[in-house]
Design a protein around this motif. Structure first.
Motif, PDB file in Angstrom:
ATOM      1  N   ARG A   1       0.833  -1.208   0.000  1.00  0.00           N
ATOM      2  CA  ARG A   1       0.000   0.000   0.000  1.00  0.00           C
ATOM      3  C   ARG A   1       0.867   1.258   0.000  1.00  0.00           C
ATOM      4  O   ARG A   1       0.551   2.237  -0.669  1.00  0.00           O
ATOM      5  CB  ARG A   1      -0.932  -0.010   1.211  1.00  0.00           C
ATOM      6  CG  ARG A   1      -1.857   1.206   1.280  1.00  0.00           C
ATOM      7  CD  ARG A   1      -2.969   1.015   2.288  1.00  0.00           C
ATOM      8  NE  ARG A   1      -3.955   0.093   1.785  1.00  0.00           N
ATOM      9  CZ  ARG A   1      -5.009   0.452   1.041  1.00  0.00           C
ATOM     10  NH1 ARG A   1      -5.166   1.709   0.702  1.00  0.00           N
ATOM     11  NH2 ARG A   1      -5.878  -0.427   0.625  1.00  0.00           N
TER      12      ARG A   1
ATOM     13  N   GLU B   1       1.569   4.416  -3.422  1.00  0.00           N
ATOM     14  CA  GLU B   1       1.555   5.876  -3.389  1.00  0.00           C
ATOM     15  C   GLU B   1       2.600   6.470  -4.329  1.00  0.00           C
ATOM     16  O   GLU B   1       2.522   7.643  -4.691  1.00  0.00           O
ATOM     17  CB  GLU B   1       1.811   6.363  -1.961  1.00  0.00           C
ATOM     18  CG  GLU B   1       0.711   6.039  -0.969  1.00  0.00           C
ATOM     19  CD  GLU B   1      -0.605   6.724  -1.322  1.00  0.00           C
ATOM     20  OE1 GLU B   1      -0.571   7.954  -1.551  1.00  0.00           O
ATOM     21  OE2 GLU B   1      -1.627   6.021  -1.395  1.00  0.00           O
ATOM     22  N   HIS B   2       3.569   5.670  -4.740  1.00  0.00           N
ATOM     23  CA  HIS B   2       4.634   6.133  -5.634  1.00  0.00           C
ATOM     24  C   HIS B   2       4.477   5.569  -7.043  1.00  0.00           C
ATOM     25  O   HIS B   2       5.391   5.683  -7.866  1.00  0.00           O
ATOM     26  CB  HIS B   2       5.996   5.739  -5.065  1.00  0.00           C
ATOM     27  CG  HIS B   2       6.307   6.391  -3.757  1.00  0.00           C
ATOM     28  ND1 HIS B   2       7.035   7.548  -3.636  1.00  0.00           N
ATOM     29  CD2 HIS B   2       5.956   6.040  -2.482  1.00  0.00           C
ATOM     30  CE1 HIS B   2       7.146   7.890  -2.366  1.00  0.00           C
ATOM     31  NE2 HIS B   2       6.496   6.984  -1.640  1.00  0.00           N
TER      32      HIS B   2
ATOM     33  N   GLU C   1       7.484   5.675   4.099  1.00  0.00           N
ATOM     34  CA  GLU C   1       6.784   5.869   2.824  1.00  0.00           C
ATOM     35  C   GLU C   1       7.259   7.081   2.005  1.00  0.00           C
ATOM     36  O   GLU C   1       7.479   6.965   0.794  1.00  0.00           O
ATOM     37  CB  GLU C   1       5.275   5.941   3.079  1.00  0.00           C
ATOM     38  CG  GLU C   1       4.426   5.972   1.820  1.00  0.00           C
ATOM     39  CD  GLU C   1       4.201   7.383   1.322  1.00  0.00           C
ATOM     40  OE1 GLU C   1       4.302   7.591   0.094  1.00  0.00           O
ATOM     41  OE2 GLU C   1       3.949   8.270   2.159  1.00  0.00           O
TER      42      GLU C   1
ATOM     43  N   ARG D   1      -2.110   8.364   8.006  1.00  0.00           N
ATOM     44  CA  ARG D   1      -1.114   7.644   7.213  1.00  0.00           C
ATOM     45  C   ARG D   1      -0.918   6.233   7.742  1.00  0.00           C
ATOM     46  O   ARG D   1      -0.763   5.283   6.967  1.00  0.00           O
ATOM     47  CB  ARG D   1       0.210   8.412   7.232  1.00  0.00           C
ATOM     48  CG  ARG D   1       0.184   9.734   6.490  1.00  0.00           C
ATOM     49  CD  ARG D   1       1.408  10.552   6.778  1.00  0.00           C
ATOM     50  NE  ARG D   1       1.411  11.042   8.160  1.00  0.00           N
ATOM     51  CZ  ARG D   1       2.371  11.807   8.670  1.00  0.00           C
ATOM     52  NH1 ARG D   1       3.408  12.151   7.932  1.00  0.00           N
ATOM     53  NH2 ARG D   1       2.285  12.224   9.930  1.00  0.00           N
TER      54      ARG D   1
ATOM     55  N   ARG E   1      -4.035   4.068   6.926  1.00  0.00           N
ATOM     56  CA  ARG E   1      -4.039   3.650   5.520  1.00  0.00           C
ATOM     57  C   ARG E   1      -3.105   2.464   5.310  1.00  0.00           C
ATOM     58  O   ARG E   1      -3.432   1.530   4.578  1.00  0.00           O
ATOM     59  CB  ARG E   1      -3.621   4.822   4.636  1.00  0.00           C
ATOM     60  CG  ARG E   1      -3.437   4.464   3.169  1.00  0.00           C
ATOM     61  CD  ARG E   1      -3.221   5.702   2.312  1.00  0.00           C
ATOM     62  NE  ARG E   1      -2.137   6.517   2.823  1.00  0.00           N
ATOM     63  CZ  ARG E   1      -0.848   6.283   2.589  1.00  0.00           C
ATOM     64  NH1 ARG E   1      -0.483   5.231   1.876  1.00  0.00           N
ATOM     65  NH2 ARG E   1       0.085   7.076   3.064  1.00  0.00           N
TER      66      ARG E   1
END
Length: 245
Positions: free
Chosen positions: A57, A61-62, A212, A233, A236
């Protein structure tokens, strides 16, 4: 090392130290697999599956896409994951408490009032019951500090993420043999935190959330990050995420 403190409103607060390094070689693509770099949680273990799902997860994000671990030829790079927790240690703390005292007692104040109110006759004499300056509430003055020492049991949690060029490594294995092949590191992230939390499964999603922003990147120096368990954060990262096959 960061000290973990308890905050009732938002869960445990973690202080985490993050270090990230990126090589001059760029990742050959955006697909990857996750492998275990720790014999304590092999690929088929529930613990590894939980760590991998949480890291997946964060990687999403990247713009990275995780594929199944058995599809080695389709992955551009591999991420080796390891996490560990230390034996319990004692952490000693000293807290200072300010001490205050009044400059005089209530008895002295009352005596001063009686003296002042007993005057009779003459200009400037005070009548009975008339308040004097000494009737004002006494002002407390700082007299020093009291030192209180106490000890708590803490654990150091550490997580390491290392990304390597998978296809180049597989090619090197074919040409030179596994014992002679050396994986080329693309980037790495290390996270460490120290505090009273003694469950590694509880701490790992917080460490992944701290890592992250630096996945695939680097920090010029060690970075201190504060995160609570209630942070969005972290919530998530804790959520389950399926593998895209």
């Amino acid at each position: 090392m960061g000290l973990v403190l308890s905050v009732s409103a938002c869960g445990t607060l973690y202080e985490l130290d993050v270090s990230a390094h990126k090589s001059n070689v760029s990742a050959p693509g955006n697909t990857y697999i996750i492998l275990s770099n720790d014999q304590d949680f092999p690929l088929e273990s529930p613990q590894f599956d939980q760590y991998a799902s949480q890291l997946e997860r964060a990687m999403a994000e990247h713009g990275y896409q995780r594929i199944a671990e058995d599809q080695l030829n389709a992955a551009s790079f591999a991420i080796y994951v390891s996490a560990d927790i230390s034996d319990p240690k004692k952490s000693y703390h000293t807290v200072s408490r300010a001490m205050y005292e009044t400059p005089y007692t209530q008895g002295a104040s009352a005596a001063a009032r009686n003296t002042g109110s007993s005057s009779s006759g003459g200009q400037g004499a005070q009548s009975a019951g008339q308040p004097t300056v000494l009737d004002l509430p006494p002002v407390e003055q700082l007299s020093g500090y009291e030192q209180n020492a106490f000890a708590t049991t803490v654990f150091t949690k550490h997580m390491s993420l290392v990304a390597v060029d998978l296809q180049k490594y597989l090619s090197d294995i074919k040409q030179r043999g596994r014992s002679n092949a050396v994986p080329e590191e693309l980037w790495s992230v290390d996270v460490e935190t120290t505090g009273s939390v003694d469950d590694l499964l509880e701490a790992v999603p917080v460490m992944i959330a701290a890592a992250e922003p630096y996945l695939g990147d680097s920090t010029e120096e060690q970075v201190r990050i504060s995160l609570s368990e209630g942070d969005k954060r972290v919530r998530r990262i804790r959520a389950a995420h399926s593998i895209n096959n």
